[in-house]
Design an enzyme around this catalytic site. Structure first.
Site, PDB file in Angstrom:
ATOM      1  N   HIS A 262      75.812 -27.199  40.454  1.00 36.97           N
ATOM      2  CA  HIS A 262      75.652 -27.174  39.002  1.00 36.97           C
ATOM      3  C   HIS A 262      74.750 -28.292  38.477  1.00 36.97           C
ATOM      4  O   HIS A 262      74.429 -28.338  37.293  1.00 36.97           O
ATOM      5  CB  HIS A 262      77.041 -27.278  38.357  1.00 36.97           C
ATOM      6  CG  HIS A 262      77.113 -26.739  36.977  1.00 36.97           C
ATOM      7  ND1 HIS A 262      77.524 -27.492  35.897  1.00 36.97           N
ATOM      8  CD2 HIS A 262      76.817 -25.516  36.484  1.00 36.97           C
ATOM      9  CE1 HIS A 262      77.487 -26.753  34.809  1.00 36.97           C
ATOM     10  NE2 HIS A 262      77.069 -25.554  35.129  1.00 36.97           N
ATOM     11  N   HIS A 493      75.023 -25.799  25.134  1.00 41.32           N
ATOM     12  CA  HIS A 493      75.159 -25.755  26.585  1.00 41.32           C
ATOM     13  C   HIS A 493      75.162 -27.184  27.129  1.00 41.32           C
ATOM     14  O   HIS A 493      75.394 -27.416  28.301  1.00 41.32           O
ATOM     15  CB  HIS A 493      74.022 -24.939  27.213  1.00 41.32           C
ATOM     16  CG  HIS A 493      74.247 -24.590  28.652  1.00 41.32           C
ATOM     17  ND1 HIS A 493      73.617 -25.247  29.688  1.00 41.32           N
ATOM     18  CD2 HIS A 493      75.064 -23.677  29.230  1.00 41.32           C
ATOM     19  CE1 HIS A 493      74.015 -24.738  30.837  1.00 41.32           C
ATOM     20  NE2 HIS A 493      74.900 -23.784  30.604  1.00 41.32           N
TER      21      HIS A 493
END
Length: 608
Positions: A262, A493
């Site tokens: 990630h 985000h």
């Protein structure tokens, strides 16, 4: 196992662990997709949440709001809704429930309909370790649009921003809110340096789109893509990359279930030196279009004189050796070249601390190398110890939530909060029960009124399955609001965590990171607290006042105010204090059909 609850039927996962951006393992039914050509259906797949896949399907085949037919639509979805509506998961009626003609967009906050080309299309994220395939979304003019040419990139790098923290450019907001922001094309601009090679660490890739973001003169320079794909998804990424002789791949090892790669970082090697960029955006068009994202852009690091020991060029924050340690944790030969490059450069001007997560089980002193124990160690060693700060609240803001346990004592307000409340080497953990915890996560209304409309919820993959098991968590939730940066309607985000004074005017520390609110990202203790288990790769930077010669940061009230505040004021990108959820507010949960009101594009959200 299926159980019955006050929210209807739901199925218990085979694992209680984090499902944050869980890897898909089944092919989506092509019957649910519109009738596109075979090339579209055979488009590249991706590792992504089910929420993102649902968002793509809705963009390809939107369900238009029609007040005349809304009753029949509601009836057709009645079985899906069951008891969800009665318990408040559906949208409540609104004065803004009006139909919008196809091809028109209603601007958020406006009562009139303005005709406008709606080009906000979310790119498929390119990772899937299962057989997930998503249709190719046609390219739009925005895909090829250059970043704001009126903005001089060099102006962004002067002393007006000593923190080197930036937001990404957002399409569809007032131009003044994009001053001093960065698009990926700005970051890769030749005005920032003469690029020799680059490494892109990320979760989702659109290789073709990424290549187009490089200036023409740099598009054939070596690019290393560091990814977490396996099996079919890896093969698809290889297929995309093979069209470019200059692109090579490096697979991050993910040996623990439900882990993801990630981390979002760029390493940019120039003739003039080296630059490190740590950010929160996937390398797909949608993440750089109408979302709130964060970037830390390093200074241009000069090359050390030939023959200088590699131990030179360290910063007071130990950034150089920490970055090398992070890269070495991959145990990947392609990254050895980049560790050598970093050793050859002077990173002494860095004033932030690196906080990473790498998959594994860590014991002894190694527990403090990664995850929330790494944050705990840095706050203990370098944060200022001021008695009045012991009761200062903590704010966490994120775009996804994992499974955190049956109650707050299992992780959130135990080991995780224990790490966040540390301030200085006081010899013991402060009384964390006196420390308020504010968690910012978008509501259904936030998503509905956003620039992207309901498809923005594809980037907020909080599932009903997870939410059902932790209803206690929702009492901590606060709405997303970002009037200070003009981004209330640009869904976040970005992921940020901070410690603030009770009046929210001062700040003890600030962290921008890829890590969402999950045990997979931050780690969870095992074996009676003797072992920290982390599933995913994550990376972020911690800002501490002591590294900038201050006792505390002042919070910049207006991020884009014409009345200049001191350069020492930190630009928190959203409104403070955050507003707690009201009685009718619900967190965005992607897999419940919200059918009572249209979004800004006149569409409904039907995820199935």
């Amino acid at each position: 196992m299926t159980q019955e609850s006050s929210y209807g039927k739901w199925t218990v996962s085979s694992s209680d662990e984090s499902e944050d951006e869980k890897i898909c393992t089944e092919k989506p039914s092509t019957s649910s997709l519109p009738s596109f050509g075979q090339d579209v259906l055979n488009g590249p797949g991706c590792t992504c949440s089910d929420a993102r896949k649902a968002a793509y399907r809705r963009k390809l085949s939107p369900v238009k709001f029609d007040s005349k037919n809304s009753a029949s639509k509601t009836s057709s979805l009645k079985r899906q809704k069951s008891s969800q509506e009665d318990l408040g998961w559906g949208l409540s009626s609104s004065d803004e429930e009006e139909s919008h003609p196809k091809g028109q967009c209603r601007q958020p906050g406006k009562g009139t309909v303005k005709e406008e080309k709606c080009t906000s299309l979310e790119e498929p994220s390119k990772h899937s370790s299962g057989d997930c395939q998503l249709p190719v979304i046609p390219k739009t003019e925005e895909d090829y649009e250059a970043s704001d040419e009126a903005q001089e990139p060099w102006d962004l790098l002067d002393e007006k921003n000593p923190f080197r923290f930036y937001l990404t450019k957002v399409s569809g907001i007032m131009p003044k809110y994009n001053l001093g922001t960065l698009h990926i094309k700005d970051i890769l601009s030749p005005l920032f340096g003469t690029l020799l090679s680059s490494a892109q660490f990320n979760y989702c890739f659109d290789v073709d789109w990424l290549v187009r973001q490089y200036p023409l003169e740099f598009r054939k320079k070596p690019i290393l893509l560091v990814h977490g794909d396996k099996r079919e998804a890896k093969a698809r990424l290889q297929e995309q990359a093979k069209a470019y002789e200059n692109i090579s791949l490096c697979q991050a090892k993910l040996d623990i279930a439900f882990g993801t790669h990630h981390t979002k970082m760029m390493l940019l090697l120039y003739e003039e030196g080296l630059r490190v960029v740590i950010h929160t955006s996937n390398l797909i068009q949608a993440d750089w279009h109408q979302k709130t994202q964060g970037i830390w852009l390093s200074p241009l690091y000069p090359r050390l004189p030939y023959g200088t020991p590699s131990t030179c060029g360290e910063s007071p924050t130990n950034f150089k050796s920490d970055l090398i340690s992070y890269l070495m944790a991959y145990n990947a030969p392609p990254l050895k070249e980049w560790t050598d490059i970093i050793q050859e450069h002077d990173l002494s001007e860095t004033r932030v601390y690196l906080i990473g997560s790498t998959p594994g089980r860590f014991q002894g002193n190694h527990k403090e190398d990664w995850g929330h124990f790494r944050l705990r160690k840095l706050l203990k060693e370098h944060a200022s110890l001021v008695p009045e700060q012991q009761s200062w609240p903590i704010v966490g803001q994120f775009s996804s939530i994992g499974s955190l346990g049956a109650d707050e004592s299992k992780w959130l307000c135990a080991e995780f909060k224990d790490s966040l409340v540390i301030l200085g080497n006081c010899g013991k953990t402060q009384a964390q029960h006196d420390v308020p915890l504010h968690l910012i996560y978008p509501t259904v209304e936030n998503v509905r009124k956003s620039l992207e409309g309901y498809p923005a919820g594809g980037s907020l993959p909080y599932s009903l399955q997870t939410a059902e098991k932790q209803l206690w968590l929702h009492s901590y939730f606060h709405k997303w609001s970002a009037e200070t940066s003009g981004r209330t309607n640009a869904m976040p985000h970005i992921k940020t965590y901070m410690r603030l004074s009770p009046d929210f005017a001062k700040m003890a520390w600030f962290l921008v990171t890829s890590a969402n609110l999950s045990k997979a990202a931050w780690g969870a203790l095992e074996k009676n607290g003797t072992q920290l288990m982390i599933r995913s790769y994550e990376l972020g930077v911690l800002f501490l006042p002591s590294a900038f010669g201050m006792d505390t940061f002042k919070v910049k009230r207006k991020v884009f105010s014409e009345n200049r505040e001191p350069a020492t004021s930190f630009p928190v990108p959203y409104d403070l204090p955050p507003e707690i959820y009201g009685h009718k507010d619900r967190p965005w949960i992607w897999n419940i059909p919200y059918i009572k009101a249209p979004d800004t594009h006149g569409n409904m959200w039907v995820p199935s």
